[in-house]
Design a protein around this motif. Structure first.
Motif, mmCIF file in Angstrom:
data_model
loop_
_atom_site.group_PDB
_atom_site.id
_atom_site.type_symbol
_atom_site.label_atom_id
_atom_site.label_comp_id
_atom_site.label_asym_id
_atom_site.label_seq_id
_atom_site.Cartn_x
_atom_site.Cartn_y
_atom_site.Cartn_z
ATOM 1 N N PHE A 167 2.742 9.673 1.470
ATOM 2 C CA PHE A 167 1.993 9.884 2.711
ATOM 3 C C PHE A 167 1.141 11.154 2.666
ATOM 4 O O PHE A 167 0.860 11.762 3.686
ATOM 5 C CB PHE A 167 2.907 9.871 3.943
ATOM 6 N N SER A 168 0.705 11.534 1.465
ATOM 7 C CA SER A 168 -0.176 12.697 1.339
ATOM 8 C C SER A 168 -1.656 12.302 1.302
ATOM 9 O O SER A 168 -2.520 13.161 1.393
ATOM 10 C CB SER A 168 0.177 13.503 0.079
ATOM 11 N N LYS A 169 -1.944 11.016 1.178
ATOM 12 C CA LYS A 169 -3.326 10.541 1.196
ATOM 13 C C LYS A 169 -3.569 9.853 2.541
ATOM 14 O O LYS A 169 -2.848 8.928 2.915
ATOM 15 C CB LYS A 169 -3.575 9.565 0.049
ATOM 16 N N PRO A 204 -4.795 5.537 2.869
ATOM 17 C CA PRO A 204 -3.744 4.549 2.667
ATOM 18 C C PRO A 204 -2.572 4.740 3.635
ATOM 19 O O PRO A 204 -1.934 3.768 4.047
ATOM 20 C CB PRO A 204 -3.295 4.737 1.220
ATOM 21 N N SER A 205 -2.305 5.979 4.029
ATOM 22 C CA SER A 205 -1.216 6.237 4.975
ATOM 23 C C SER A 205 -1.508 5.616 6.337
ATOM 24 O O SER A 205 -0.644 4.996 6.951
ATOM 25 C CB SER A 205 -0.985 7.742 5.134
ATOM 26 N N MET A 234 0.807 -1.224 0.000
ATOM 27 C CA MET A 234 0.000 0.000 0.000
ATOM 28 C C MET A 234 0.843 1.279 0.000
ATOM 29 O O MET A 234 0.295 2.372 -0.183
ATOM 30 C CB MET A 234 -0.925 0.024 1.215
ATOM 31 N N ILE A 235 2.151 1.177 0.206
ATOM 32 C CA ILE A 235 2.989 2.379 0.268
ATOM 33 C C ILE A 235 2.829 3.232 -0.990
ATOM 34 O O ILE A 235 2.722 4.452 -0.915
ATOM 35 C CB ILE A 235 4.470 2.021 0.508
ATOM 36 N N VAL A 268 -1.083 1.848 6.071
ATOM 37 C CA VAL A 268 0.335 1.456 6.078
ATOM 38 C C VAL A 268 0.886 1.487 7.502
ATOM 39 O O VAL A 268 1.538 0.545 7.958
ATOM 40 C CB VAL A 268 1.172 2.356 5.136
ATOM 41 N N LYS A 321 0.345 3.644 -2.831
ATOM 42 C CA LYS A 321 -0.958 4.327 -2.863
ATOM 43 C C LYS A 321 -1.008 5.532 -1.931
ATOM 44 O O LYS A 321 -1.938 6.328 -2.000
ATOM 45 C CB LYS A 321 -2.068 3.352 -2.519
ATOM 46 N N THR A 322 -0.024 5.695 -1.035
ATOM 47 C CA THR A 322 -0.040 6.832 -0.106
ATOM 48 C C THR A 322 0.362 8.132 -0.786
ATOM 49 O O THR A 322 0.128 9.201 -0.239
ATOM 50 C CB THR A 322 0.911 6.611 1.083
ATOM 51 N N ASN A 323 1.003 8.032 -1.952
ATOM 52 C CA ASN A 323 1.490 9.204 -2.681
ATOM 53 C C ASN A 323 2.360 10.075 -1.767
ATOM 54 O O ASN A 323 2.078 11.254 -1.544
ATOM 55 C CB ASN A 323 0.319 9.992 -3.266
#
Length: 109
Positions: free
Chosen positions: A29-31, A34-35, A22-23, A38, A25-27
């Protein structure tokens, strides 16, 4: 007798695969969703790994965790991100699985 440590290890491997997969998908850690997933997955992963290592030798637990984590993340990357491993990658994963099985079955650690 069944070793409960292997259930903890399976939970650790599963949550590590989830977190690592899923990392992307965090963009960065801006989303938020998903953050959070994770961070939760990694927290669960390391908690379960510490519980597994109470009954499974560290070398065996860590080698299985690493090996099956690598294979699991690769499979997830195939499903989630359409990445296709080539023959050397498939061969390497087969060797990782074989090594984990040999260590688990035959090692006297």
């Amino acid at each position: 007798m069944f070793n409960l440590g292997f259930l903890w290890l399976a939970l650790s491997i599963g949550s590590e695969i989830t977190g690592t997969s899923m990392i992307k998908k965090t963009n960065g850690f801006s989303k938020l969703a998903p953050s959070v997933l994770v961070i939760f997955a990694y927290a669960l992963c390391y908690y379960a790994l510490t519980r597994a290592m109470n009954t499974i030798p560290v070398g065996v637990a860590y080698s299985l965790w690493c090996g099956f984590g690598i294979v699991g993340v690769t499979i997830c990357s195939m499903l989630l991100y359409k990445q296709k491993p080539d023959f050397p990658a498939i061969l390497a994963m087969a060797l990782i699985i074989a090594g984990g099985m040999i260590m688990n079955i035959f090692s006297t650690m």
